[in-house]
Scaffold this motif. Structure first.
Motif, PDB file in Angstrom:
ATOM      1  N   SER A  10       0.851  -1.190   0.000  1.00 16.85           N
ATOM      2  CA  SER A  10       0.000   0.000   0.000  1.00 16.85           C
ATOM      3  C   SER A  10       0.884   1.236   0.000  1.00 16.85           C
ATOM      4  CB  SER A  10      -0.917   0.037   1.231  1.00 16.85           C
ATOM      5  OG  SER A  10      -1.618   1.279   1.284  1.00 16.85           O
ATOM      6  N   TYR A  11       0.562   2.170  -0.868  1.00 18.06           N
ATOM      7  CA  TYR A  11       1.350   3.404  -0.921  1.00 18.06           C
ATOM      8  C   TYR A  11       1.328   4.144   0.410  1.00 18.06           C
ATOM      9  CZ  TYR A  11      -2.852   6.342  -1.176  1.00 18.06           C
ATOM     10  OH  TYR A  11      -4.029   6.980  -0.894  1.00 18.06           O
ATOM     11  N   CYS A  12       0.290   3.911   1.198  1.00 14.02           N
ATOM     12  CA  CYS A  12       0.201   4.563   2.507  1.00 14.02           C
ATOM     13  C   CYS A  12       1.221   4.005   3.502  1.00 14.02           C
ATOM     14  CB  CYS A  12      -1.208   4.398   3.091  1.00 14.02           C
ATOM     15  SG  CYS A  12      -2.451   5.487   2.354  1.00 14.02           S
ATOM     16  N   GLN A  13       1.865   2.893   3.129  1.00 13.41           N
ATOM     17  CA  GLN A  13       2.852   2.283   4.009  1.00 13.41           C
ATOM     18  C   GLN A  13       4.221   2.228   3.341  1.00 13.41           C
ATOM     19  OE1 GLN A  13       2.296   1.145   7.172  1.00 13.41           O
ATOM     20  NE2 GLN A  13       0.241   1.981   7.083  1.00 13.41           N
ATOM     21  N   ASP A  14       4.528   3.207   2.501  1.00 13.42           N
ATOM     22  CA  ASP A  14       5.774   3.169   1.746  1.00 13.42           C
ATOM     23  C   ASP A  14       6.634   4.394   2.047  1.00 13.42           C
ATOM     24  OD1 ASP A  14       7.845   2.941  -0.048  1.00 13.42           O
ATOM     25  OD2 ASP A  14       6.571   2.382  -1.734  1.00 13.42           O
ATOM     26  N   PRO A  15       7.477   4.324   3.065  1.00  6.74           N
ATOM     27  CA  PRO A  15       8.329   5.467   3.420  1.00  6.74           C
ATOM     28  C   PRO A  15       9.402   5.742   2.376  1.00  6.74           C
ATOM     29  CG  PRO A  15       8.940   3.548   4.706  1.00  6.74           C
ATOM     30  CD  PRO A  15       7.685   3.177   3.962  1.00  6.74           C
ATOM     31  N   ASN A  16       9.674   4.777   1.491  1.00  8.54           N
ATOM     32  CA  ASN A  16      10.631   5.019   0.424  1.00  8.54           C
ATOM     33  C   ASN A  16      10.103   6.037  -0.583  1.00  8.54           C
ATOM     34  OD1 ASN A  16      12.639   3.044   1.237  1.00  8.54           O
ATOM     35  ND2 ASN A  16      11.149   1.489   0.631  1.00  8.54           N
ATOM     36  N   ARG A  17       8.798   6.091  -0.714  1.00  5.34           N
ATOM     37  CA  ARG A  17       8.181   7.044  -1.638  1.00  5.34           C
ATOM     38  C   ARG A  17       7.719   8.312  -0.936  1.00  5.34           C
ATOM     39  NH1 ARG A  17       3.467   4.215  -4.793  1.00  5.34           N
ATOM     40  NH2 ARG A  17       3.454   6.214  -5.895  1.00  5.34           N
ATOM     41  N   PHE A  18       7.264   8.170   0.298  1.00  4.91           N
ATOM     42  CA  PHE A  18       6.644   9.295   0.990  1.00  4.91           C
ATOM     43  C   PHE A  18       7.268   9.458   2.376  1.00  4.91           C
ATOM     44  CE2 PHE A  18       3.391   7.342  -1.742  1.00  4.91           C
ATOM     45  CZ  PHE A  18       3.103   8.408  -2.590  1.00  4.91           C
ATOM     46  N   THR A  19       8.072  10.472   2.542  1.00  6.70           N
ATOM     47  CA  THR A  19       8.612  10.758   3.871  1.00  6.70           C
ATOM     48  C   THR A  19       7.540  11.355   4.765  1.00  6.70           C
ATOM     49  OG1 THR A  19       9.374  12.911   3.072  1.00  6.70           O
ATOM     50  CG2 THR A  19      10.948  11.082   3.011  1.00  6.70           C
ATOM     51  N   VAL A  20       6.536  11.982   4.138  1.00  7.04           N
ATOM     52  CA  VAL A  20       5.373  12.490   4.848  1.00  7.04           C
ATOM     53  C   VAL A  20       4.156  11.735   4.329  1.00  7.04           C
ATOM     54  CG1 VAL A  20       3.930  14.484   5.336  1.00  7.04           C
ATOM     55  CG2 VAL A  20       6.406  14.767   5.121  1.00  7.04           C
ATOM     56  N   MET A  21       3.379  11.178   5.216  1.00  5.87           N
ATOM     57  CA  MET A  21       2.218  10.408   4.820  1.00  5.87           C
ATOM     58  C   MET A  21       1.261  11.250   3.982  1.00  5.87           C
ATOM     59  SD  MET A  21      -0.537   8.368   7.222  1.00  5.87           S
ATOM     60  CE  MET A  21       0.754   7.404   8.010  1.00  5.87           C
ATOM     61  N   PRO A  22       0.797  10.769   2.826  1.00  9.31           N
ATOM     62  CA  PRO A  22      -0.181  11.520   2.026  1.00  9.31           C
ATOM     63  C   PRO A  22      -1.397  11.880   2.865  1.00  9.31           C
ATOM     64  CG  PRO A  22       0.671   9.671   0.771  1.00  9.31           C
ATOM     65  CD  PRO A  22       1.193   9.506   2.172  1.00  9.31           C
ATOM     66  N   PRO A  23      -2.003  13.025   2.602  1.00  8.50           N
ATOM     67  CA  PRO A  23      -3.073  13.518   3.485  1.00  8.50           C
ATOM     68  C   PRO A  23      -4.241  12.564   3.630  1.00  8.50           C
ATOM     69  CG  PRO A  23      -2.946  14.798   1.436  1.00  8.50           C
ATOM     70  CD  PRO A  23      -1.716  13.973   1.509  1.00  8.50           C
ATOM     71  N   GLU A  24      -4.609  11.848   2.545  1.00 10.48           N
ATOM     72  CA  GLU A  24      -5.744  10.938   2.676  1.00 10.48           C
ATOM     73  C   GLU A  24      -5.394   9.741   3.558  1.00 10.48           C
ATOM     74  OE1 GLU A  24      -3.584   9.607  -1.065  1.00 10.48           O
ATOM     75  OE2 GLU A  24      -4.125  11.503  -0.093  1.00 10.48           O
ATOM     76  N   CYS A  25      -4.110   9.342   3.576  1.00 15.91           N
ATOM     77  CA  CYS A  25      -3.691   8.255   4.468  1.00 15.91           C
ATOM     78  C   CYS A  25      -3.779   8.720   5.917  1.00 15.91           C
ATOM     79  CB  CYS A  25      -2.265   7.826   4.143  1.00 15.91           C
ATOM     80  SG  CYS A  25      -2.024   7.229   2.455  1.00 15.91           S
ATOM     81  N   LYS A  26      -3.312   9.930   6.151  1.00 13.80           N
ATOM     82  CA  LYS A  26      -3.387  10.495   7.496  1.00 13.80           C
ATOM     83  C   LYS A  26      -4.831  10.630   7.934  1.00 13.80           C
ATOM     84  CE  LYS A  26      -1.922  14.517  10.207  1.00 13.80           C
ATOM     85  NZ  LYS A  26      -1.238  15.836  10.169  1.00 13.80           N
ATOM     86  N   TYR A  27      -5.692  11.049   7.010  1.00 15.68           N
ATOM     87  CA  TYR A  27      -7.110  11.204   7.324  1.00 15.68           C
ATOM     88  C   TYR A  27      -7.723   9.855   7.684  1.00 15.68           C
ATOM     89  CZ  TYR A  27     -12.034  12.436   6.788  1.00 15.68           C
ATOM     90  OH  TYR A  27     -13.373  12.628   6.990  1.00 15.68           O
ATOM     91  N   GLN A  28      -7.359   8.803   6.923  1.00 10.88           N
ATOM     92  CA  GLN A  28      -7.854   7.465   7.227  1.00 10.88           C
ATOM     93  C   GLN A  28      -7.488   7.062   8.646  1.00 10.88           C
ATOM     94  OE1 GLN A  28      -8.202   4.754   3.236  1.00 10.88           O
ATOM     95  NE2 GLN A  28      -6.277   4.758   4.280  1.00 10.88           N
ATOM     96  N   ARG A  29      -6.265   7.379   9.038  1.00 14.16           N
ATOM     97  CA  ARG A  29      -5.811   7.019  10.374  1.00 14.16           C
ATOM     98  C   ARG A  29      -6.602   7.773  11.440  1.00 14.16           C
ATOM     99  NH1 ARG A  29      -2.488   2.549  10.851  1.00 14.16           N
ATOM    100  NH2 ARG A  29      -1.087   2.468   9.081  1.00 14.16           N
ATOM    101  N   GLU A  30      -6.837   9.056  11.175  1.00 14.69           N
ATOM    102  CA  GLU A  30      -7.482   9.893  12.185  1.00 14.69           C
ATOM    103  C   GLU A  30      -8.924   9.483  12.415  1.00 14.69           C
ATOM    104  OE1 GLU A  30      -6.892  13.780  10.648  1.00 14.69           O
ATOM    105  OE2 GLU A  30      -4.879  14.010  11.512  1.00 14.69           O
ATOM    106  N   VAL A  31      -9.625   9.146  11.321  1.00 14.19           N
ATOM    107  CA  VAL A  31     -11.043   8.823  11.469  1.00 14.19           C
ATOM    108  C   VAL A  31     -11.268   7.333  11.666  1.00 14.19           C
ATOM    109  CG1 VAL A  31     -11.679  10.793  10.052  1.00 14.19           C
ATOM    110  CG2 VAL A  31     -11.450   8.553   8.977  1.00 14.19           C
ATOM    111  N   GLY A  32     -10.203   6.516  11.467  1.00 14.82           N
ATOM    112  CA  GLY A  32     -10.357   5.066  11.560  1.00 14.82           C
ATOM    113  C   GLY A  32     -10.687   4.482  10.213  1.00 14.82           C
TER     114      GLY A  32
END
Length: 327
Positions: A275-297
């Motif tokens: 999952s791109y949301c779990q790829d620190p090689n591509r994203f040093t900062v989590m994409p906003p929609e991934c962060k949003y998913q985490r915040e709301v569950g």
């Protein structure tokens, strides 16, 4: 759970594919490229797409759609399949070459046929440099019989289904922003040579010694709002009653049921490999929609989504022109 061979499948999954009629090929599609490598059955109930050393092939829906449910039963090539890409996707790249939208199923061939990889992806407003890939291994051999692959797209969410089991949901949230598909799209299927990237980062390309490679399609479904380009408006024809009501943008299609969410958790926990949301090689900062998913569950009602932390990491995905789909 239901048994499928030695697999236990989620029970009580809503069978969206049983809700809508199957179309004959010429009722909804046309041969868009590699015509000599396309073969239809006499009754139009199925079509074969072939890749050989001369060409791939593909077909496209006669209409563009704004929202809908789109599905096909597909059987993938059974021979050595490295480098091959079979795609079922939605796109408007022809009408919006610089800011197109796309919703993708891409089947990536492998050295061993049972190791076909299913990749899902979305682009919105030309965001091709920001791919949102997720990859899955399947709980069956997709080359031995037909399996159903479906896309649900409306104002609320985009959902990918395999045999009516949800495997991925993209919510139309504040996190996803302009990357959410928002313009009318065609429905397309293709088979093409993705040797440069599809298998093991391009290390294993297509071996035409095993050609021709044939992908078969049946159970075609197109339900949604047909886009009238001359009027710049959508006519919702899914109900067939002239009501003008969008058949996919309300009711049971607004959110997944508890059973569907349970099925999705099962698929993602057991079979998602990237999952791109779990790829620190591509994203040093989590994409906003991934962060949003985490915040709301990720799941409703506060369900535990900690299993997302246990996804087996794959190597960084190579950049590729998958939006071209081989032609």
């Amino acid at each position: 759970m239901q048994e499928a061979g030695d697999r236990l499948l989620p029970e009580n999954q809503t069978r969206y594919t049983d809700l809508f009629p199957h179309l004959k090929f010429d009722q909804g599609f046309y041969e868009s490229w590699g015509v000599s490598n396309i073969r239809q059955s006499n009754d139009g109930s199925y079509v074969d797409l072939t890749l050989d050393k001369n060409s791939g092939s593909g077909f496209t829906s006669q209409d563009k759609y704004y929202h809908g449910f789109f599905s096909a039963a597909i059987k993938l090539p059974s021979s050595y399949s490295a480098g091959i890409v079979v795609a079922l996707y939605m796109s408007n790249a022809d009408a919006y070459p610089h800011n197109h939208d796309e919703i993708d199923f891409e089947f990536l061939g492998h050295v061993k046929r049972k190791e076909w990889v299913l990749q899902t992806n979305i682009y919105g407003n030309g965001s091709v440099g920001e791919g949102k890939e997720e990859r899955f291994h399947l709980w069956f051999d997709p080359s031995q019989q037909f399996h159903q692959y479906s896309i649900l797209w409306n104002d609320h969410h985009i959902v990918f289904f395999v045999d009516n089991i949800a495997i991925r949901e993209v919510n139309h949230s504040q996190g996803i922003g302009g990357a959410y598909a928002a313009k009318p799209m065609s429905v397309c299927s293709t088979i093409w040579d993705g040797s440069k990237w599809a298998t093991n980062g391009g290390r294993d390309g297509v071996n035409y010694k095993y050609a021709p490679f044939v992908a078969s399609f049946t159970g075609l479904e197109l339900v949604g709002c047909v886009w009238n380009q001359s009027q710049s408006a959508a006519a919702c024809s899914g109900r067939g009653d002239g009501s003008g009501i969008d058949p996919i943008n309300g009711g049971d299609f607004v959110r997944l049921s508890d059973q569907q969410r349970t099925g999705m958790e099962w698929a993602r926990k057991k079979y998602m490999s990237y999952s791109y949301c779990q790829d620190p090689n591509r994203f040093t900062v989590m994409p906003p929609e991934c962060k949003y998913q985490r915040e709301v569950g990720f799941l409703e009602d506060g369900a535990d989504d900690s299993w997302m932390n246990d996804i087996t990491m794959m190597p960084p995905l190579p950049k590729h022109g998958s939006s071209k789909k081989g032609h």
